[in-house]
Enzyme design. Structure first.
Site, mmCIF file in Angstrom:
data_model
loop_
_atom_site.group_PDB
_atom_site.id
_atom_site.type_symbol
_atom_site.label_atom_id
_atom_site.label_comp_id
_atom_site.label_asym_id
_atom_site.label_seq_id
_atom_site.Cartn_x
_atom_site.Cartn_y
_atom_site.Cartn_z
ATOM 1 N N HIS A 72 0.840 -1.200 0.000
ATOM 2 C CA HIS A 72 0.000 0.000 0.000
ATOM 3 C C HIS A 72 0.877 1.253 0.000
ATOM 4 C CE1 HIS A 72 -3.919 -1.899 1.786
ATOM 5 N NE2 HIS A 72 -3.466 -2.554 0.728
ATOM 6 N N TYR A 201 -9.178 5.112 7.910
ATOM 7 C CA TYR A 201 -9.287 5.502 9.323
ATOM 8 C C TYR A 201 -10.388 6.549 9.416
ATOM 9 C CZ TYR A 201 -4.675 3.451 10.464
ATOM 10 O OH TYR A 201 -3.616 2.597 10.680
ATOM 11 N N PRO A 293 -2.970 0.571 19.051
ATOM 12 C CA PRO A 293 -2.720 0.110 17.681
ATOM 13 C C PRO A 293 -3.081 1.120 16.579
ATOM 14 C CG PRO A 293 -4.532 -1.098 18.666
ATOM 15 C CD PRO A 293 -3.960 -0.249 19.740
ATOM 16 N N LYS A 297 2.029 0.359 15.133
ATOM 17 C CA LYS A 297 3.458 0.370 15.499
ATOM 18 C C LYS A 297 3.892 -0.822 16.348
ATOM 19 C CE LYS A 297 4.452 3.864 13.229
ATOM 20 N NZ LYS A 297 5.106 3.528 11.956
ATOM 21 N N TYR A 385 4.087 7.114 9.773
ATOM 22 C CA TYR A 385 3.297 5.903 9.538
ATOM 23 C C TYR A 385 4.127 4.846 8.806
ATOM 24 C CZ TYR A 385 -0.888 3.090 8.790
ATOM 25 O OH TYR A 385 -1.824 2.058 8.830
HETATM 26 P P1 FAS Z 1 3.599 -11.118 21.826
HETATM 27 O O1 FAS Z 1 2.639 -10.794 22.929
HETATM 28 O O2 FAS Z 1 3.114 -11.225 20.429
HETATM 29 O O3 FAS Z 1 4.308 -12.534 22.121
HETATM 30 C C1 FAS Z 1 4.653 -12.905 23.429
HETATM 31 C C2 FAS Z 1 4.659 -14.432 23.470
HETATM 32 O O4 FAS Z 1 5.124 -14.839 24.770
HETATM 33 C C3 FAS Z 1 3.264 -15.022 23.292
HETATM 34 O O5 FAS Z 1 3.295 -16.054 22.327
HETATM 35 C C4 FAS Z 1 2.920 -15.558 24.679
HETATM 36 O O6 FAS Z 1 2.107 -16.719 24.609
HETATM 37 C C5 FAS Z 1 4.297 -15.889 25.241
HETATM 38 N N1 FAS Z 1 4.367 -15.874 26.699
HETATM 39 C C6 FAS Z 1 3.769 -15.019 27.559
HETATM 40 N N2 FAS Z 1 4.107 -15.324 28.836
HETATM 41 C C7 FAS Z 1 4.946 -16.403 28.774
HETATM 42 C C8 FAS Z 1 5.630 -17.184 29.746
HETATM 43 N N3 FAS Z 1 5.513 -16.906 31.049
HETATM 44 N N4 FAS Z 1 6.405 -18.216 29.328
HETATM 45 C C9 FAS Z 1 6.538 -18.479 27.991
HETATM 46 N N5 FAS Z 1 5.905 -17.800 27.020
HETATM 47 C C10 FAS Z 1 5.123 -16.758 27.411
HETATM 48 N N6 FAS Z 1 -0.223 -4.172 16.906
HETATM 49 C C11 FAS Z 1 -0.458 -3.541 15.738
HETATM 50 O O7 FAS Z 1 0.475 -2.935 15.192
HETATM 51 N N7 FAS Z 1 -1.718 -3.556 15.172
HETATM 52 C C12 FAS Z 1 -2.765 -4.247 15.753
HETATM 53 O O8 FAS Z 1 -3.872 -4.247 15.241
HETATM 54 C C13 FAS Z 1 -2.552 -4.941 16.947
HETATM 55 N N8 FAS Z 1 -3.559 -5.675 17.531
HETATM 56 C C14 FAS Z 1 -3.310 -6.326 18.713
HETATM 57 C C15 FAS Z 1 -4.314 -7.101 19.365
HETATM 58 C C16 FAS Z 1 -4.067 -7.749 20.583
HETATM 59 C C17 FAS Z 1 -5.157 -8.571 21.254
HETATM 60 C C18 FAS Z 1 -2.801 -7.613 21.194
HETATM 61 C C19 FAS Z 1 -2.529 -8.249 22.543
HETATM 62 C C20 FAS Z 1 -1.800 -6.883 20.563
HETATM 63 C C21 FAS Z 1 -2.035 -6.243 19.306
HETATM 64 N N9 FAS Z 1 -1.048 -5.513 18.655
HETATM 65 C C22 FAS Z 1 -1.255 -4.868 17.494
HETATM 66 C C23 FAS Z 1 0.263 -5.453 19.168
HETATM 67 C C24 FAS Z 1 0.937 -6.766 18.837
HETATM 68 O O9 FAS Z 1 0.938 -6.957 17.452
HETATM 69 C C25 FAS Z 1 2.298 -6.730 19.453
HETATM 70 O O10 FAS Z 1 2.958 -5.499 19.221
HETATM 71 C C26 FAS Z 1 3.165 -7.862 19.009
HETATM 72 O O11 FAS Z 1 2.461 -9.057 19.216
HETATM 73 C C27 FAS Z 1 4.454 -7.792 19.820
HETATM 74 O O12 FAS Z 1 5.127 -8.987 19.653
HETATM 75 P P2 FAS Z 1 5.916 -9.664 20.891
HETATM 76 O O13 FAS Z 1 6.697 -8.622 21.573
HETATM 77 O O14 FAS Z 1 6.567 -10.862 20.316
HETATM 78 O O15 FAS Z 1 4.775 -10.062 21.943
HETATM 79 C C1 PHB Z 2 -4.777 -4.255 11.151
HETATM 80 O O1 PHB Z 2 -4.895 -4.494 9.927
HETATM 81 O O2 PHB Z 2 -4.935 -5.135 12.023
HETATM 82 C C2 PHB Z 2 -4.440 -2.857 11.602
HETATM 83 C C3 PHB Z 2 -4.093 -1.900 10.643
HETATM 84 C C4 PHB Z 2 -3.773 -0.616 11.062
HETATM 85 C C5 PHB Z 2 -3.817 -0.311 12.417
HETATM 86 C C6 PHB Z 2 -4.164 -1.273 13.368
HETATM 87 C C7 PHB Z 2 -4.481 -2.559 12.949
HETATM 88 O O3 PHB Z 2 -3.519 0.953 12.825
#
Ligand code: FAS
Ligand code: PHB
Length: 391
Positions: A72, A201, A293, A297, A385
């Site tokens: 995009h 958005y 989100p 980022k 962005y």
């Molecule tokens: P993560 O949380 O992805 O990974 C951590 C891992 O550690 C998980 O697999 C977990 O199971 C494991 N873990 C936890 N405790 C543990 C323990 N005690 N022992 C062993 N393993 C353990 N970011 C965006 O940019 N756009 C979005 O739309 C967006 N939506 C999101 C929705 C949700 C519900 C959440 C929670 C986050 C969202 N995020 C979004 C942010 C997300 O993408 C994070 O930035 C990204 O997953 C970060 O990656 P990690 O740091 O690897 O953490």
């Molecule tokens: C998504 O596609 O999940 C998404 C895209 C842009 C955002 C947040 C989430 O700012």
């Protein structure tokens, strides 16, 4: 068990770090408390910055992303009966974003680690970090009912916001900052083609909405909801009604509806733990910082952290040079705070705040109009962005 680098968490941060260390001939073991199936199906982020895409490509992880990712070169802002495209090509040095589901990236990372005979131990329990101030720290855990121990040179906490790594740092040295927002996001994954070529958005009087996508047949939509809402409070009809009203545009555009495949609610918070390292324990990704989100980022920050950390560990092992390792937190925090500010700014600009009066609503609309009529203001949004190159 022993290894050079013990990694807790098989999310994007932990898996990518393990892969990047492997490319530098550094051994690691990843400990994950969930199953492989669970983490490969966990729907989360969707937008990769140019820098993240470049890193994944140059580290041999780009094949499926190049085939399935959507390039995009802009986003659309909708507000006050207006639609305005932010043109990344025009406003940045030709950078763009790639829309590629986080769970797809996790699948690619796991496949790459197993193809290289990497070690990922799923469904571990009772993980405990010990002796981080000793030469050989240890990670104690249970797996398949057996108590086990992993000794290593370094422990990297990639276990997300609710993990055990950040609490394993001495409380006396923890320096944290937090903001909670008076709303959350309800997200849905939908079996329907995108209704727009790019992300939309929307700042509507009813609240924020976002139209995103995962492929030419799957879309991802979000609506602002109450912070304590539960998925059960949102019927399919209510979700579509709010999305159509909030994303509506003067030309009668309609959002393509479809079967909802997944519903989830994400709380909105800004959080930074500036103590990203202590002795032999390092934090990366959501274990160290959380952004709302709105700026897309979170995932990109996790990738940026482990890019810095893998380079620093390679210098340590290959040249016995710890200078970069000592500066890890300082280097990462510059990007972290830039992303925190941008994510807070986008969130403040686009959401309906319960305590806002008409004056504050007019300020929001004025800033949105300024962005749509000033190339300088639009460039500020665009360059943040698409993301900045590593410092
Ligand atoms: P993560 O949380 O992805 O990974 C951590 C891992 O550690 C998980 O697999 C977990 O199971 C494991 N873990 C936890 N405790 C543990 C323990 N005690 N022992 C062993 N393993 C353990 N970011 C965006 O940019 N756009 C979005 O739309 C967006 N939506 C999101 C929705 C949700 C519900 C959440 C929670 C986050 C969202 N995020 C979004 C942010 C997300 O993408 C994070 O930035 C990204 O997953 C970060 O990656 P990690 O740091 O690897 O953490
Ligand atoms: C998504 O596609 O999940 C998404 C895209 C842009 C955002 C947040 C989430 O700012």
């Amino acid at each position: 068990m022993k290894t050079q680098v013990g990694i807790i968490g098989a999310g994007p941060a932990g898996l990518l770090l393990s892969h990047l260390l492997h490319l530098c001939n550094i051994e690691s073991v990843v400990l994950e408390n969930r199953s492989r199936r669970y983490i490969e199906n966990r729907v989360r982020a969707g937008v990769l910055e140019q820098g993240s895409v470049d890193l994944l490509n140059r580290s041999g992880l780009g094949e499926r992303m190049q085939q399935q990712g959507l390039q995009h070169h802009g986003i659309e802002l909708r507000f006050d009966n207006q639609c305005h495209r932010i043109d990344f090509d025009e406003l940045t040095d030709g950078k763009g974003i790639t829309v590629y589901g986080q769970q797809e990236l996790v699948k690619d990372l796991i496949a790459a680690r197993f193809a290289a005979e990497g070690e990922i131990l799923f469904e571990v329990e009772e993980v405990k970090i010990c002796d981080i101030d000793r030469q050989r720290p240890r990670i104690e855990f249970r797996r398949e009912g057996m108590a086990q121990e992993l000794t290593c040179d370094y422990v990297i906490g990639c276990d997300g916001f609710h993990g055990i790594s950040r609490p394993s740092l001495p409380a006396a040295i923890l320096k944290t900052f937090e903001r909670s927002y008076p709303f959350a996001w309800l997200g849905i994954l939908v079996a329907a083609p995108p209704s727009s070529a790019e992300l939309i958005y929307a700042n509507s009087p009813r609240g924020f909405a976002l139209h995103s996508m995962r492929s030419t047949t799957i879309t991802r939509n979000y609506v602002q909801c109450e912070p304590d809402d539960r998925v059960e409070d949102w019927s399919d009809d209510r979700i579509w009604h709010e999305l159509q009203l909030r994303l509506g545009s003067p030309d009668g555009w309609q959002l393509q509806e479809g079967k909802i495949l997944e519903k989830s609610i994400t709380p909105m918070r800004s959080f930074v733990c500036e103590t990203m390292q202590y002795e032999k324990l390092f934090l990366a990704g959501d274990a160290a910082h959380i952004v709302p989100p709105t700026g897309a980022k979170g995932l990109n920050l996790a990738i940026a952290d482990v890019d810095v950390l893998s380079t620093a560990l390679a210098r340590r092992y290959q040249h016995n040079d710890e200078k970069l390792l000592i500066k890890y937190s300082k280097i990462c925090l510059r990007r972290v705070w830039r992303s925190e500010h941008f994510s807070w700014w986008m969130t403040s600009l686009l959401h309906k705040f319960p305590d806002h009066d008409d004056f504050q609503r007019r300020l929001q609309l004025s800033e949105l109009n300024y962005i749509c009529n000033s190339p300088a203001a639009a460039a500020t949004l665009a360059e943040n962005y698409v993301g900045f190159a590593q410092p």
